[in-house]
Design an enzyme around this catalytic site. Structure first.
Site, PDB file in Angstrom:
ATOM      1  N   ASP A 176       7.123  -7.821  24.927  1.00 43.18           N
ATOM      2  CA  ASP A 176       6.627  -8.993  24.198  1.00 43.18           C
ATOM      3  C   ASP A 176       7.578 -10.183  24.258  1.00 43.18           C
ATOM      4  OD1 ASP A 176       8.502  -7.611  22.666  1.00 43.18           O
ATOM      5  OD2 ASP A 176       7.077  -7.023  21.130  1.00 43.18           O
ATOM      6  N   ASP A 190       5.571  -2.131   9.582  1.00 40.04           N
ATOM      7  CA  ASP A 190       4.123  -2.018   9.318  1.00 40.04           C
ATOM      8  C   ASP A 190       3.438  -1.117  10.343  1.00 40.04           C
ATOM      9  OD1 ASP A 190       4.251  -3.584  11.561  1.00 40.04           O
ATOM     10  OD2 ASP A 190       3.068  -5.247  10.767  1.00 40.04           O
ATOM     11  N   HIS A 195       3.772  -1.447  13.657  1.00 43.69           N
ATOM     12  CA  HIS A 195       3.446  -2.081  14.945  1.00 43.69           C
ATOM     13  C   HIS A 195       4.284  -1.511  16.091  1.00 43.69           C
ATOM     14  CE1 HIS A 195       6.506  -5.511  14.012  1.00 43.69           C
ATOM     15  NE2 HIS A 195       7.030  -4.770  14.938  1.00 43.69           N
ATOM     16  N   GLU A 205      -0.089  -5.621  15.772  1.00 42.33           N
ATOM     17  CA  GLU A 205      -0.042  -5.486  14.320  1.00 42.33           C
ATOM     18  C   GLU A 205      -1.233  -4.669  13.819  1.00 42.33           C
ATOM     19  OE1 GLU A 205       2.534  -6.372  12.881  1.00 42.33           O
ATOM     20  OE2 GLU A 205       3.251  -8.362  13.389  1.00 42.33           O
TER      21      GLU A 205
HETATM   22  C1  F6R Z   1      10.364  -5.593  20.180  1.00 41.27           C
HETATM   23  C2  F6R Z   1       9.158  -4.988  19.683  1.00 41.27           C
HETATM   24  C3  F6R Z   1       8.980  -4.628  18.252  1.00 41.27           C
HETATM   25  C4  F6R Z   1      10.184  -3.920  17.643  1.00 41.27           C
HETATM   26  C5  F6R Z   1       9.947  -3.593  16.186  1.00 41.27           C
HETATM   27  C6  F6R Z   1      11.151  -2.947  15.548  1.00 41.27           C
HETATM   28  O1  F6R Z   1      10.267  -5.854  21.559  1.00 41.27           O
HETATM   29  O2  F6R Z   1       8.269  -4.795  20.451  1.00 41.27           O
HETATM   30  O3  F6R Z   1       7.840  -3.810  18.138  1.00 41.27           O
HETATM   31  O4  F6R Z   1      10.437  -2.753  18.380  1.00 41.27           O
HETATM   32  O5  F6R Z   1       9.624  -4.761  15.491  1.00 41.27           O
HETATM   33  O6  F6R Z   1      12.177  -3.878  15.500  1.00 41.27           O
HETATM   34  P1  F6R Z   1      13.652  -3.476  15.089  1.00 41.27           P
HETATM   35  O7  F6R Z   1      14.161  -2.573  16.172  1.00 41.27           O
HETATM   36  O8  F6R Z   1      14.411  -4.772  15.069  1.00 41.27           O
HETATM   37  O9  F6R Z   1      13.571  -2.800  13.768  1.00 41.27           O
END
Ligand code: F6R
Length: 241
Positions: A67, A136, A138, A143
């Protein structure tokens, strides 16, 4: 789903890096799907270290990231392209022209999601897709929603994601409201999935992902339908099991 219990963040990073390293060793020209965020930073450090010691060779590896924030370019230190260069690519012997991240500055978001989906599909099958887990539920920036988004798409970030990610920005107002993300279908096509999860804040959602119903309101729960998923999680993240 295979769950590997790690003591803490460092142990999680070591164990997960060993899995990535084995893929790179067994298939030196593999395509890897990569993630940003705080979860994989330690793992990337271990890979950098192994590459510096000559234990790993990334020269033939191709990567595609999950992403990117809409509106942020590669020079912006909050963009995911910047993150990847800074936390991994600049420190290993990878050919950067074979590292792909959605273009946050694309003028036409619809064209960009189509371009990125086609690009990922044109690559050989992904050997391993690395994932973090959002509070959440994701994965990528898919989401909670009434349905699982299938292909690369442009999403409005959930308020809880903006809240969780504001730590990287001057304030919550500075967090972009939209992002490009691979779809759930794009992610599920990978041969193998590796998810790294740490910390108490993820304990409830990780429990739901593994034990609750498969539900698009918990996007990561779809992973239960994948044939080869390994979750490396620390004790705090597994505290509800
Ligand atoms: C990042 C991504 C997100 C993160 C998720 C957890 O490329 O795709 O799905 O993996 O938001 O983020 P952290 O590791 O910062 O808790």
């Amino acid at each position: 789903m295979k769950i590997i219990k790690a003591r803490d963040y460092d142990d999680m990073s070591l164990k997960a890096a060993a899995i990535v390293a084995s893929v790179v060793t067994l298939k030196p020209d593999a395509v890897l799907g990569l993630a940003t965020g705080s979860s994989p930073i330690g793992l990337y450090k271990v890979l950098i270290d192994k590459c510096r010691k000559g234990e790993l060779d990334f020269s033939q590896i191709t990567t595609a990231n999950l992403d990117e924030y809409v509106g942020l370019g590669p020079e912006d230190d909050q963009s995911y392209r910047y993150f990847m260069n800074h936390n991994l690519f600049d420190h290993i012997n990878i050919d950067k022209s074979r590292t792909f991240v959605p273009n946050g500055l694309a003028k036409d978001p619809d064209a960009e999601v189509r371009r990125y989906e086609e690009l990922v599909r044109s690559l050989p099958e992904m050997e391993l897709q690395l994932l973090g887990l959002g509070v959440d539920g994701h994965i990528g920036f898919n989401e909670p929603a009434p349905v699982f988004p299938e292909v690369t798409n442009c999403v409005e970030l959930d308020p809880s994601t903006i809240e969780a990610n504001k730590r990287f920005f001057a304030s919550a107002d500075d967090v972009p409201r939209k992002a490009f993300t691979m779809g759930i279908g794009t992610i599920m096509r990978a041969k193998r999935i590796l998810m790294v999860v740490n910390g108490e804040a993820k304990a409830d959602i990780l429990y739901k992902v593994v034990n609750g119903p498969v539900d698009p309101m918990v996007p990561a729960s779809i992973l239960r339908f994948h044939r080869d998923v390994t979750i490396v999680a620390d004790e705090a993240a597994l505290s509800k099991f």
